[in-house]
Scaffold this active site. Structure first.
Site, PDB file in Angstrom:
ATOM      1  CD1 TRP A  81      -0.195  -0.996   3.390  1.00  0.00           C
ATOM      2  CD2 TRP A  81      -0.003   1.166   3.283  1.00  0.00           C
ATOM      3  NE1 TRP A  81       0.393  -0.548   4.423  1.00  0.00           N
ATOM      4  CE2 TRP A  81       0.603   1.018   4.479  1.00  0.00           C
ATOM      5  CE3 TRP A  81       0.135   2.586   2.889  1.00  0.00           C
ATOM      6  CZ2 TRP A  81       1.277   1.783   5.571  1.00  0.00           C
ATOM      7  CZ3 TRP A  81       0.559   3.588   3.742  1.00  0.00           C
ATOM      8  CH2 TRP A  81       1.146   3.039   5.100  1.00  0.00           C
ATOM      9  CD  GLU A  98       5.815   5.324  12.265  1.00  0.00           C
ATOM     10  OE1 GLU A  98       6.841   5.343  11.556  1.00  0.00           O
ATOM     11  OE2 GLU A  98       5.184   4.751  12.760  1.00  0.00           O
ATOM     12  CD  GLU A 152       8.788   1.374  10.591  1.00  0.00           C
ATOM     13  OE1 GLU A 152       8.230   2.613  10.590  1.00  0.00           O
ATOM     14  OE2 GLU A 152       8.638   0.430  10.726  1.00  0.00           O
ATOM     15  CG  HIS A 198       4.733   3.448   8.870  1.00  0.00           C
ATOM     16  ND1 HIS A 198       5.278   2.796   9.664  1.00  0.00           N
ATOM     17  CD2 HIS A 198       4.153   2.759   7.899  1.00  0.00           C
ATOM     18  CE1 HIS A 198       5.074   1.624   9.188  1.00  0.00           C
ATOM     19  NE2 HIS A 198       4.461   1.386   8.144  1.00  0.00           N
ATOM     20  CD  GLU A 244       9.541  -1.842  13.752  1.00  0.00           C
ATOM     21  OE1 GLU A 244       8.389  -1.590  13.663  1.00  0.00           O
ATOM     22  OE2 GLU A 244      10.461  -1.631  12.931  1.00  0.00           O
ATOM     23  CB  THR A 251       5.430   1.423  16.688  1.00  0.00           C
ATOM     24  OG1 THR A 251       6.051   0.317  16.315  1.00  0.00           O
ATOM     25  CG2 THR A 251       6.318   2.526  17.064  1.00  0.00           C
ATOM     26  CG  ASP A 297       3.465  -1.673   7.031  1.00  0.00           C
ATOM     27  OD1 ASP A 297       2.729  -2.369   6.374  1.00  0.00           O
ATOM     28  OD2 ASP A 297       3.673  -0.624   6.450  1.00  0.00           O
ATOM     29  CD  GLU A 298       5.191   0.636  12.842  1.00  0.00           C
ATOM     30  OE1 GLU A 298       6.420  -0.204  12.875  1.00  0.00           O
ATOM     31  OE2 GLU A 298       5.208   1.705  12.914  1.00  0.00           O
ATOM     32  CG  HIS A 303       8.599  -3.459  10.131  1.00  0.00           C
ATOM     33  ND1 HIS A 303       8.296  -2.324   9.688  1.00  0.00           N
ATOM     34  CD2 HIS A 303       8.509  -3.894   8.768  1.00  0.00           C
ATOM     35  CE1 HIS A 303       8.063  -1.815   8.397  1.00  0.00           C
ATOM     36  NE2 HIS A 303       8.301  -3.172   7.923  1.00  0.00           N
TER      37      HIS A 303
HETATM   38 FE   LIG Z   1       8.234   0.299  12.936  1.00  0.00          FE
HETATM   39 FE   LIG Z   2       6.471   2.897  11.770  1.00  0.00          FE
END
Ligand SMILES: [Fe+2]
Ligand SMILES: [Fe+2]
Length: 326
Positions: A34, A77, A112, A115, A165, A168, A197-198, A201
């Site tokens: 995305w 971020e 990242e 974000h 991670e 977040t 996403d976090e 990660h």
């Molecule tokens: Fe992150």
């Molecule tokens: Fe992030």
């Protein structure tokens, strides 16, 4: 016994090779990922202004604390240059571009970067934010850097990123839920995709750390203990507003997060418990004396911190952030 630095380098050579092989298990192909524009009003379309109007109407329902937390999260971020440069300052790894460490660092940074980009554009369009004040804080935070106690050690680095991670993930997920409750479905969706996403990660860093525990359990345990003794400091701990000194805004930001239940002292303990479990700390075999001692400290810590958290009062102090326009 091998010289410490030499042993680290050998372990890291093994880990970097593994990172190179495994990184696409944790990252998404760029063409399929995305992008911020997938979630934002499209300025090439006639519907642009109507969509902004709708965005602003739903943003009006967000509580003051939630906007403050969202701004703090966005600034955090956007201080990504600090994190990328920190990853490239690690010692005892091979920094060639085609090696595991740099490849991972660049691809992680590239993911990242979306974000802060997405959240910044949302906040700009929302009509709730004094963008200049926020931008000053972002520039300050990048210029001020951070001091998170990892040194240039790759083990401490991975322990920090595993923790961070996860943290977040929790906070973006909670902001998503609160935004939804306040009637802002678009923001909820944005924070939701960031949170996932976090989570990916976190999985990657935890996995790389698992591999380190497999080959160098004692040193990994001592590094984990050390990071826990120091406490995991948030990457935005130097956060400040115009006219304030380094770190003076940070406490107000975390107070708002604690008040809303976006990220609390108990979340900190939960993350620690998850790491203890996933890294099989309790049952790790064949530790030497230093490793055993480190493990004992780690295993006792969650209960101690729960007791501290229970005694903590929810912060009530009202604070006016320069960032919020209305
Ligand atoms: Fe992150
Ligand atoms: Fe992030």
């Amino acid at each position: 016994m091998k010289f410490f630095a030499e042993q680290r380098r050998e372990v890291m050579m093994h880990i970097e090779k593994y990172m190179l092989e495994k990184m696409w298990d944790f990252l998404k192909p760029i063409e399929e990922n995305w992008q911020p524009s997938d979630l934002l009003p499209d300025s090439t379309r006639d519907s642009f202004f109507t969509e902004i109007k709708e965005l602003q109407e739903s943003a009006r329902g967000l509580s003051y604390d939630l906007v403050a937390v969202l701004i703090g999260d966005t600034i955090t971020e956007e201080a990504l240059p600090t994190y990328e440069s920190w990853l490239t300052m690690v010692e005892g790894v091979d920094m060639s571009e085609d090696n595991g460490w740099m490849k991972w660092t660049r691809h992680w940074t590239a993911e990242e970067n979306r974000h802060g980009d997405l959240l910044n554009k949302y906040l700009y369009l929302s009509g709730r934010v004094d963008m200049r004040a926020m931008e000053v804080s972002t520039q300050f935070l990048i210029a001020d850097g951070f001091d998170i106690g990892t040194g240039t050690d790759p083990y401490r680095n991975f322990i920090y990123t595993s923790f961070q991670e996860m943290a977040t993930n929790v906070s973006h997920r909670r902001v998503a839920a609160l935004a939804k409750k306040d009637g802002d479905g678009l923001l909820a969706k944005m924070c939701g995709v960031i949170a996932s996403d976090e989570a990916r990660h976190a999985k990657a860093y935890k996995h790389f750390m698992t591999k380190i525990f497999e080959v160098d359990p004692n040193e990994a345990m001592v590094a984990f203990e050390d990071m826990m003794r120091q406490k995991i400091v948030m990457p935005a701990h130097f956060l400040r507003e115009v006219g304030l000194k380094i770190g003076q805004t940070f406490g107000h930001f975390t107070d708002a997060a604690q008040r809303l239940g976006v990220y609390t002292a108990l979340d900190y303990v939960d993350i620690m418990k998850t790491l203890i479990e996933e890294w099989h700390i309790e049952s790790m075999p064949d530790l030497n004396e230093a490793g055993e001692k480190a493990r004992d400290y780690i295993m006792r810590l969650p209960d101690r911190l729960v007791r501290v958290a229970e005694r903590m009062k929810n912060p009530h102090l009202e604070y006016k952030f320069t960032w919020i326009a209305g």
